[in-house]
Design an enzyme around this catalytic site. Structure first.
Site, PDB file in Angstrom:
ATOM      1  N   TYR A  89       0.824  -1.340  -0.003  1.00  0.00           N
ATOM      2  CA  TYR A  89       0.055  -0.064  -0.152  1.00  0.00           C
ATOM      3  C   TYR A  89       0.912   1.326   0.031  1.00  0.00           C
ATOM      4  CZ  TYR A  89      -3.935  -2.847   1.087  1.00  0.00           C
ATOM      5  OH  TYR A  89      -5.017  -3.913   1.257  1.00  0.00           O
ATOM      6  N   GLU A 162     -10.371   3.353  -2.861  1.00  0.00           N
ATOM      7  CA  GLU A 162     -11.533   3.649  -1.877  1.00  0.00           C
ATOM      8  C   GLU A 162     -11.781   5.151  -1.801  1.00  0.00           C
ATOM      9  OE1 GLU A 162     -11.847   1.665   1.721  1.00  0.00           O
ATOM     10  OE2 GLU A 162     -11.842  -0.343   0.957  1.00  0.00           O
ATOM     11  N   GLU A 269      -9.101  -6.932  -1.640  1.00  0.00           N
ATOM     12  CA  GLU A 269      -9.156  -7.484  -0.193  1.00  0.00           C
ATOM     13  C   GLU A 269      -9.929  -8.043  -0.149  1.00  0.00           C
ATOM     14  OE1 GLU A 269      -9.447  -3.974   2.358  1.00  0.00           O
ATOM     15  OE2 GLU A 269      -7.518  -3.142   1.732  1.00  0.00           O
TER      16      GLU A 269
END
Ligand SMILES: *[C@@H]1O[C@H](CO)[C@@H](O)[C@H](O)[C@H]1NC(C)=O
Ligand SMILES: *[C@@H]1O[C@H](CO)[C@@H](O)[C@H](O)[C@H]1NC(C)=O
Ligand SMILES: *[C@@H]1O[C@H](CO)[C@@H](O)[C@H](O)[C@H]1NC(C)=O
Ligand SMILES: *[C@@H]1O[C@H](CO)[C@@H](O)[C@H](O)[C@H]1NC(C)=O
Ligand SMILES: *[C@@H]1O[C@H](CO)[C@@H](O)[C@H](O)[C@H]1NC(C)=O
Ligand SMILES: *[C@@H]1O[C@H](CO)[C@@H](O)[C@H](O)[C@H]1NC(C)=O
Ligand SMILES: *[C@@H]1O[C@H](CO)[C@@H](O)[C@H](O)[C@H]1NC(C)=O
Ligand SMILES: *[C@@H]1O[C@H](CO)[C@@H](O)[C@H](O)[C@H]1NC(C)=O
Ligand SMILES: *[C@@H]1O[C@H](CO)[C@@H](O)[C@H](O)[C@H]1NC(C)=O
Length: 480
Positions: A89, A162, A269
């Site tokens: 990430y 997101e 995920e």
């Protein structure tokens, strides 16, 4: 015709450059495809962010891929788990990732990198997309491209994660996500010797999920539109507990939604840890990789290390040893049951699907953007895209010489795993589940059992290079 000296130069250059390297991967319609074997790459993955967000500490030059010893330890455990991909990430574009990237490459594990970070100015701010789409921001994300474009096991970049998390945030953000994708793809086209896919990782917000995917996969100006996503990641936590099924989890709905996707769709995920809590049994693995869900390209389990929210497969102890959790064993047992032939087979129809033209008809929710006019790059950014960022930090593969893991790893039964080492894979393979049970094989007496034993790779050494050299020599002769 090549001159003899040029052929010899090529030959030498090829030889000097030989390192085991996974094949690069491209997107063909709905599939990720190995550019050499033409087999489908279905992602068998784990999200890798040891230390959580604090594992990213740019002041100290630390990110999850900055310490080769740590990567050696974790690559050994991820290899025996059976994964072929990690997602990382938070990357510091200025640190050296060569050892870590080379170790993961050697064991056949691809990397998907998020170009953003949680620090201010290092992502699109969902409450202020126009104000956060700046040249400084683009300089950072182009830096991540520079740092990772040279590794063959760089599978893809996430342009955003997101950014939209409800209906209101889906009003203004979509054109900016496409703008960032366009800038990244134009940068890669100008400054990388190969194409590297760029896409989005979506929260599972059902009111906007289908619109998000439709908005991002469609083509504004025909198939060469650089702003469209090359793939779509979904952070999916709908399969919860040991009694969930394909229907009760809503996986059937997702499969129907993405059946005709013109880009690969996968879970960026997954791995709900409710309602029974941990250890998780991971029954969703059989569904995700089974014959009903071949429209999806697999997924990444959240997450490798235990952090405060309890999604770990392993605990990283303060003394840098690792203790496997039951979750690790359960996931490994599920991976061991997968039909690799099935997940490597491409659906020839799905691989040739072409994107629909963007149109407001594609969007259902009245709150979701219907604006397909994509913002132009901010001042100065076009120059960056054309000429490259200043002083880029370019990663490159290095020889992996140490294979033995120097720190202890304890199986879930508490016994230390003996002779733990990575097993570099010959023939540029990607990793697959090996059929082992790491914890069951860990006993108190020293035995060679628990280390991964894949496809005879152990101890094979670098003799493949000799074969490659012969091939190159023959090719060079034929070209004369
Ligand atoms: C589409 O084409 C138009 C006209 O050539 C151009 O102005 C616009 O920037 C293009 N949009 C994208 C997203 O490529
Ligand atoms: C192959 O892909 C097409 C197009 O998405 C789809 O309609 C079909 O069901 C797929 N076939 C299989 C066997 O999954
Ligand atoms: C997918 O494509 C097939 C074949 O064209 C079609 O029959 C089916 O209705 C489509 N499914 C969806 C969900 O659009
Ligand atoms: C490291 O720490 C763990 C957890 O506290 C402990 O169980 C283990 O014995 C320690 N190992 C070494 C080699 O110090
Ligand atoms: C890498 O991590 C190991 C284990 O935590 C530590 O001992 C070592 O000092 C680290 N190396 C660097 C260069 O930070
Ligand atoms: C694995 O998948 C292939 C391709 O669909 C199929 O032919 C084979 O029967 C499957 N094997 C098992 C054990 O189910
Ligand atoms: C669409 O987005 C562009 C920026 O990309 C903006 O200039 C324009 O005003 C927006 N149009 C509408 C109708 O909101
Ligand atoms: C490790 O465990 C697996 C599954 O229990 C078993 O099939 C395999 O033979 C074991 N390997 C070794 C080297 O003991
Ligand atoms: C690998 O090559 C090195 C250097 O040539 C040699 O010392 C070593 O014994 C070889 N290992 C195996 C397993 O063949």
């Amino acid at each position: 015709m090549l001159s003899v000296s040029r052929a010899v130069a090529l030959l030498l250059a090829s030889f000097i450059g030989i390192t085991y390297a996974v094949h690069t991967v491209e997107v063909h319609g709905q599939d990720f495809v190995d550019t050499v074997t033409n087999k489908r790459l279905t992602i068998i993955g784990v999200d890798y962010q040891p230390g959580g967000q604090s594992g990213y500490n740019p002041g100290a030059g630390e990110d999850p891929l900055s310490n080769g010893t740590v990567c050696l330890r974790d690559a050994a455990m991820l290899q025996s788990l059976g994964v072929n991909t990690i997602r990382v990430y938070n990357i510091d574009p200025s640190v050296n990732h060569d050892e870590c990237a080379s170790i993961f490459n050697a064991v056949g594990i691809y990397m998907i990198l998020d170009v953003n970070s949680p620090l201010a100015g290092e992502s699109i701010d969902r409450s202020n997309p126009s104000g956060s789409y700046t040249t400084d921001y683009l300089t950072r994300i182009f830096g991540v491209v520079e740092a990772f474009k040279g590794y063959p096991n760089t599978l893809a970049f996430f342009a955003a994660n997101e950014v939209m998390n409800d209906v209101p945030t889906s009003q203004d953000n979509p054109p900016y996500i496409r703008a960032v994708q366009r800038d990244l793809k134009n940068y890669i086209a100008k400054h990388s010797t190969r194409t590297i896919p760029v896409g989005y990782s979506a929260a599972d917000v059902r009111e906007i999920l289908q619109d998000t995917w439709e908005y991002l996969q469609c083509a504004i100006n025909g198939t060469t539109d650089e702003s469209r996503s090359d793939f779509f990641g979904l952070n999916s936590y709908s399969w919860c507990g040991s009694t969930a099924t394909y229907q009760t989890s809503g996986y059937d709905v997702l499969t129907a939604m993405f059946q005709n996707s013109t880009i690969p769709v996968f879970f960026s995920e997954y791995g709900c840890n409710k309602p029974e809590g941990t250890p998780r049994v991971f029954n969703e693995v059989a569904a995700l990789y089974g014959s009903e869900m071949t429209a999806l390209s697999g997924g990444l389990v959240y997450e490798y290390s235990q952090e405060p929210d309890d999604f770990g497969l392993v605990v990283i102890n303060d003394n840098a040893t690792v203790s496997l959790l039951k979750d690790y064993d359960n996931l490994q047992a599920q991976y061991n049951k997968l039909n690799i032939t099935l997940i490597e087979s491409a659906n020839s129809t799905a691989a040739t699907l072409t994107p629909p033209a963007c149109s407001t008809d594609l969007i259902d929710n009245s709150g979701f953007s219907k604006n397909f006019s994509i913002p132009s790059p901010p001042d100065g950014a076009t120059d960056l895209i054309n000429n490259g960022i200043k002083n880029p930090n370019n990663g490159k593969l290095v020889q992996v010489t140490a294979t033995a893991v120097p720190m202890a790893v304890y199986a879930s039964n508490g016994h230390q795993i003996q002779n733990l080492a990575i097993k570099p894979l010959p023939n540029d393979e990607s990793n697959t589940p090996g059929g082992e049970s790491t914890s069951a094989n860990a006993t108190s007496t020293a035995s060679p059992s628990a280390s991964p034993t894949k496809k005879g790779a152990a101890g094979k050494n670098y003799s493949v290079a000799t074969g490659s050299l012969l091939m190159i020599a023959l090719t060079a002769l034929l070209m004369l």
